[in-house]
Scaffold this motif. Structure first.
Motif, mmCIF file in Angstrom:
data_model
loop_
_atom_site.group_PDB
_atom_site.id
_atom_site.type_symbol
_atom_site.label_atom_id
_atom_site.label_comp_id
_atom_site.label_asym_id
_atom_site.label_seq_id
_atom_site.Cartn_x
_atom_site.Cartn_y
_atom_site.Cartn_z
ATOM 1 N N PHE A 8 105.198 20.291 0.309
ATOM 2 C CA PHE A 8 104.790 20.901 1.433
ATOM 3 C C PHE A 8 104.383 19.974 2.540
ATOM 4 O O PHE A 8 104.078 20.545 3.695
ATOM 5 N N SER A 9 104.364 18.650 2.406
ATOM 6 C CA SER A 9 104.032 17.636 3.346
ATOM 7 C C SER A 9 105.185 17.684 4.651
ATOM 8 O O SER A 9 104.826 17.256 5.765
ATOM 9 N N SER A 10 106.212 18.424 4.372
ATOM 10 C CA SER A 10 107.367 18.266 5.312
ATOM 11 C C SER A 10 107.119 19.303 6.427
ATOM 12 O O SER A 10 107.684 19.254 7.644
ATOM 13 N N TRP A 11 105.908 20.248 6.317
ATOM 14 C CA TRP A 11 105.678 21.118 7.294
ATOM 15 C C TRP A 11 104.866 20.627 8.056
ATOM 16 O O TRP A 11 104.467 20.896 9.217
ATOM 17 N N PHE A 12 104.158 19.422 7.870
ATOM 18 C CA PHE A 12 103.234 18.695 8.752
ATOM 19 C C PHE A 12 103.557 17.366 9.179
ATOM 20 O O PHE A 12 102.927 16.641 9.928
ATOM 21 N N ASP A 167 108.342 -4.782 14.276
ATOM 22 C CA ASP A 167 108.594 -3.530 14.001
ATOM 23 C C ASP A 167 107.817 -2.973 12.710
ATOM 24 O O ASP A 167 107.368 -3.359 11.692
ATOM 25 N N ASN A 168 107.100 -1.642 13.227
ATOM 26 C CA ASN A 168 106.585 -0.803 12.160
ATOM 27 C C ASN A 168 107.370 0.204 11.721
ATOM 28 O O ASN A 168 107.914 0.950 12.341
ATOM 29 N N ASN A 169 107.736 0.064 10.241
ATOM 30 C CA ASN A 169 108.484 1.089 9.713
ATOM 31 C C ASN A 169 107.909 2.365 9.276
ATOM 32 O O ASN A 169 108.564 3.026 8.825
ATOM 33 N N ASN A 170 106.737 2.494 9.473
ATOM 34 C CA ASN A 170 105.929 3.642 9.222
ATOM 35 C C ASN A 170 105.760 4.601 10.543
ATOM 36 O O ASN A 170 105.008 4.500 11.386
ATOM 37 N N PHE A 171 106.956 5.584 10.589
ATOM 38 C CA PHE A 171 107.035 6.374 11.869
ATOM 39 C C PHE A 171 106.566 7.703 11.528
ATOM 40 O O PHE A 171 106.589 8.742 12.314
ATOM 41 N N ASN A 172 105.748 8.123 10.342
ATOM 42 C CA ASN A 172 105.264 9.391 10.107
ATOM 43 C C ASN A 172 104.025 9.781 10.773
ATOM 44 O O ASN A 172 103.234 8.706 10.608
ATOM 45 N N TYR A 173 104.080 11.104 10.968
ATOM 46 C CA TYR A 173 102.877 11.368 11.732
ATOM 47 C C TYR A 173 102.397 12.810 11.166
ATOM 48 O O TYR A 173 103.305 13.884 11.189
ATOM 49 N N TYR A 174 101.188 13.031 10.836
ATOM 50 C CA TYR A 174 100.793 14.284 9.983
ATOM 51 C C TYR A 174 100.084 15.167 10.835
ATOM 52 O O TYR A 174 98.840 14.587 11.284
ATOM 53 N N HIS A 175 100.280 16.120 11.258
ATOM 54 C CA HIS A 175 99.278 17.208 12.324
ATOM 55 C C HIS A 175 99.670 18.564 12.070
ATOM 56 O O HIS A 175 100.857 18.791 11.751
ATOM 57 N N ILE A 176 98.673 19.329 12.118
ATOM 58 C CA ILE A 176 98.950 21.036 11.832
ATOM 59 C C ILE A 176 99.510 21.568 12.986
ATOM 60 O O ILE A 176 100.346 22.487 12.907
ATOM 61 N N LEU A 182 106.857 24.748 13.649
ATOM 62 C CA LEU A 182 107.953 25.206 12.891
ATOM 63 C C LEU A 182 107.673 26.633 12.731
ATOM 64 O O LEU A 182 108.740 27.199 12.898
ATOM 65 N N ILE A 183 106.513 27.108 12.837
ATOM 66 C CA ILE A 183 106.182 28.818 12.987
ATOM 67 C C ILE A 183 106.686 29.405 14.057
ATOM 68 O O ILE A 183 107.296 30.280 13.991
ATOM 69 N N GLN A 184 106.466 28.796 15.288
ATOM 70 C CA GLN A 184 106.900 29.219 16.426
ATOM 71 C C GLN A 184 108.218 29.240 16.813
ATOM 72 O O GLN A 184 108.802 30.501 17.004
ATOM 73 N N LEU A 185 108.981 28.543 16.513
ATOM 74 C CA LEU A 185 110.572 28.611 16.288
ATOM 75 C C LEU A 185 110.913 29.515 15.363
ATOM 76 O O LEU A 185 112.019 30.181 15.624
ATOM 77 N N SER A 186 110.505 29.639 14.194
ATOM 78 C CA SER A 186 110.740 30.730 13.084
ATOM 79 C C SER A 186 110.745 31.969 13.545
ATOM 80 O O SER A 186 111.585 32.779 13.275
ATOM 81 N N LEU A 248 114.011 31.542 9.129
ATOM 82 C CA LEU A 248 112.999 30.957 8.422
ATOM 83 C C LEU A 248 112.895 30.197 7.402
ATOM 84 O O LEU A 248 112.274 29.386 7.186
ATOM 85 N N LEU A 249 114.156 30.674 6.572
ATOM 86 C CA LEU A 249 114.152 29.861 5.341
ATOM 87 C C LEU A 249 114.863 28.566 5.639
ATOM 88 O O LEU A 249 114.301 27.461 5.125
ATOM 89 N N LEU A 250 115.612 28.293 6.608
ATOM 90 C CA LEU A 250 116.207 26.882 6.969
ATOM 91 C C LEU A 250 115.202 26.078 7.578
ATOM 92 O O LEU A 250 115.260 24.728 7.328
ATOM 93 N N ILE A 251 114.221 26.458 8.326
ATOM 94 C CA ILE A 251 113.296 25.928 8.968
ATOM 95 C C ILE A 251 111.985 25.436 8.209
ATOM 96 O O ILE A 251 111.496 24.391 8.260
ATOM 97 N N LEU A 252 111.704 26.476 7.478
ATOM 98 C CA LEU A 252 110.440 26.163 6.659
ATOM 99 C C LEU A 252 110.570 26.052 5.047
ATOM 100 O O LEU A 252 109.544 25.873 4.572
ATOM 101 N N SER A 253 111.786 25.753 4.702
ATOM 102 C CA SER A 253 111.931 25.567 3.642
ATOM 103 C C SER A 253 111.313 24.159 2.980
ATOM 104 O O SER A 253 111.515 23.128 3.547
#
Length: 330
Positions: A8-12, A167-176, A182-186, A248-253
């Motif tokens: 579920f981390s892909s949501w954030f 170079d910083n290879n960690n480009f991930n950022y987590y935020h609600i 994602l909810i808005q687009l869905s 909804l399935l494609l974006i939030l899966s």
């Protein structure tokens, strides 16, 4: 438990390079929106034009936030539009990104809400993207802010220092806030599907009637309508319904995200691109295309980089006067 969190981390989780690319397109859309309204200041916005204000306000009437209630004259309205244009350009190039984003957000929303009768679905989606992305680091790459930060964080005194990679290879950022996007687009696509209840959507003629709207159809739209047959119209109509029904399935899966979001990005990009070049309905298509950028993931960028590297395998040598401070700094 950790495996569940990873799913579920892909949501954030969002790639900061994607956020920066989104910022550039968002800045372009902001400048575009201000530019197309600028010549209409004396028609719809200042006291010199059409009076669209309600004569008597009802106590329970909705109150829309807008700073333009304090800017009545044509000169003051022009000043406000130009100030919002400057902040939008600052957002585009990533200078004082958070501040310029805030000023642009306040300015654009004020312009939209001041004449709510002129607002459409594209403006509402535009406002939502401005608010949600304010909480995300849009200026971390491809910006003046990131360039200045890199100069301050590492000082290269000699030529060999220039070859040291930081170079910083960690480009991930987590935020609600990303989950909110994602909810808005869905919601936008899902409710578009729910509202497609007319007979033309059932018999596959919706796109045919869209191209019959001569007031809105572009020159490309007229040409395209002349070369396609009813079977193509049927395919386009049904494919629109199908892709929106599973948005909804494609974006939030939470599983197979790499594939589901790639499918959503590709189909909706083509969908909005066709609408954008076929009919003039404001900035809705271009705002949604800008929002779709946020569906791109790190794996998609890595795949694109591998593709590009096939055409740029050579290393380059740069010759310059190392005794020249300006040359070394450049």
């Amino acid at each position: 438990m950790r495996r569940l969190i990873n799913i579920f981390s892909s949501w954030f989780r969002v790639d900061t390079r994607v956020l920066s690319l989104f910022r550039i397109f968002l800045g372009i859309i902001c400048i575009w929106d201000i530019g197309r309204r600028y010549n209409l200041i004396d028609v719809f916005y200042s006291t010199s034009g059409i009076n669209l204000s309600v004569g008597q306000s009802f106590i329970y009437a909705p109150q829309y936030f807008s700073l333009l209630h304090s800017f009545r004259s044509s000169e003051m309205m022009t000043f406000f539009f130009l100030a919002t244009f400057i902040s939008s350009f600052s957002l585009l190039v990533g200078y004082r990104t958070r501040l310029s984003h805030f000023l642009t957000m306040i300015g654009i929303i004020s312009i939209h809400n001041y004449r709510i009768i002129l607002e459409n679905g594209g403006d509402m989606a535009f406002n939502a993207l401005l608010v949600w992305t304010f909480f995300l680091p849009l200026g971390k790459h491809f910006s003046i802010d990131s360039l200045v930060k890199s100069f301050k964080s590492k000082v290269e005194h000699k030529p060999s220092d220039l070859n040291e990679s930081s170079d910083n290879n960690n480009f991930n950022y987590y935020h609600i806030a990303y989950f909110g996007i994602l909810i808005q687009l869905s919601i936008i696509y899902t409710y578009n599907f729910i509202n497609k209840t007319g007979s033309m959507w059932k018999d596959g003629t919706a796109t045919f009637y869209m191209y019959e709207l001569d007031t809105f159809v572009t020159s490309f739209g007229h040409w395209f309508a002349s070369v396609i047959n009813p079977s193509i119209h049927n395919i386009l109509t049904n494919s629109t319904v199908i892709i929106e029904s599973i948005s909804l399935l494609l974006i939030l899966s939470p599983i197979f995200t790499y594939y589901t979001r790639a499918i959503a990005f590709t189909f909706f990009l083509l969908f909005h691109l066709m609408i954008g070049i076929s009919v003039n309905i404001g900035l809705f298509s271009w705002v949604m295309i800008t929002g779709l950028i946020l569906l791109v993931q790190t794996k998609h960028i890595d795949l694109f980089k591998q593709f590009i590297s096939c055409f740029a395998k050579n290393r380059y040598l740069v010759f310059y006067d190392s005794d020249c401070g300006f040359c070394h700094f450049s």
